[in-house]
Design a protein around this motif. Structure first.
Motif, PDB file in Angstrom:
ATOM      1  N   THR A   6     -42.958-121.146 154.576  1.00  0.00           N
ATOM      2  CA  THR A   6     -41.589-120.376 154.195  1.00  0.00           C
ATOM      3  C   THR A   6     -41.625-119.527 155.263  1.00  0.00           C
ATOM      4  OG1 THR A   6     -41.899-120.454 151.893  1.00  0.00           O
ATOM      5  CG2 THR A   6     -40.334-118.590 152.689  1.00  0.00           C
ATOM      6  N   LYS A  28     -34.797-125.573 146.313  1.00  0.00           N
ATOM      7  CA  LYS A  28     -35.260-126.236 147.475  1.00  0.00           C
ATOM      8  C   LYS A  28     -35.135-127.894 147.334  1.00  0.00           C
ATOM      9  CE  LYS A  28     -38.362-123.783 150.239  1.00  0.00           C
ATOM     10  NZ  LYS A  28     -39.809-123.838 150.962  1.00  0.00           N
ATOM     11  N   THR A  39     -35.821-123.627 154.619  1.00  0.00           N
ATOM     12  CA  THR A  39     -36.955-122.622 155.198  1.00  0.00           C
ATOM     13  C   THR A  39     -37.388-121.976 154.096  1.00  0.00           C
ATOM     14  OG1 THR A  39     -35.535-121.175 156.129  1.00  0.00           O
ATOM     15  CG2 THR A  39     -36.164-122.971 157.406  1.00  0.00           C
ATOM     16  N   PHE A  40     -36.330-121.311 153.144  1.00  0.00           N
ATOM     17  CA  PHE A  40     -36.763-120.362 152.213  1.00  0.00           C
ATOM     18  C   PHE A  40     -35.682-120.440 150.984  1.00  0.00           C
ATOM     19  CE2 PHE A  40     -35.779-116.115 150.350  1.00  0.00           C
ATOM     20  CZ  PHE A  40     -36.968-115.772 150.100  1.00  0.00           C
TER      21      PHE A  40
END
Length: 82
Positions: A6, A28, A39-40
């Motif tokens: 992350t 996600k 990415t997060f």
């Protein structure tokens, strides 16, 4: 691990009207299904029924908004915006 490392980026969207049944992992997965690199992700951290997702690029962020905004997730139509 399935979700990878992350890290934060400036390419961020907010998702409103999110079902409380959705976790950051679900977010996600939903965004990866439309072919973008996440990415997060966070769900219900600051506010209930709200999530945040960050992407590797601005292009991925724009594609994600176009594909997921207005989509029905678990019976709730979500709003996705920068």
């Amino acid at each position: 691990e399935r979700y990878g490392p992350t890290y934060h980026t400036e390419h961020r969207v907010r998702i409103e009207n999110l079902s409380t049944r959705y976790s950051w992992q679900d977010l996600k997965d939903i965004f990866r299904e439309v072919g973008v690199t996440v990415t997060f992700a966070a769900a219900h951290d600051k506010r209930s029924n709200e999530g945040v997702v960050e992407f590797v690029s601005r292009e991925d962020m724009k594609r994600a908004i176009a594909k997921v905004d207005g989509k029905e997730l678990n019976g709730r139509r979500v709003k996705v915006y920068e």
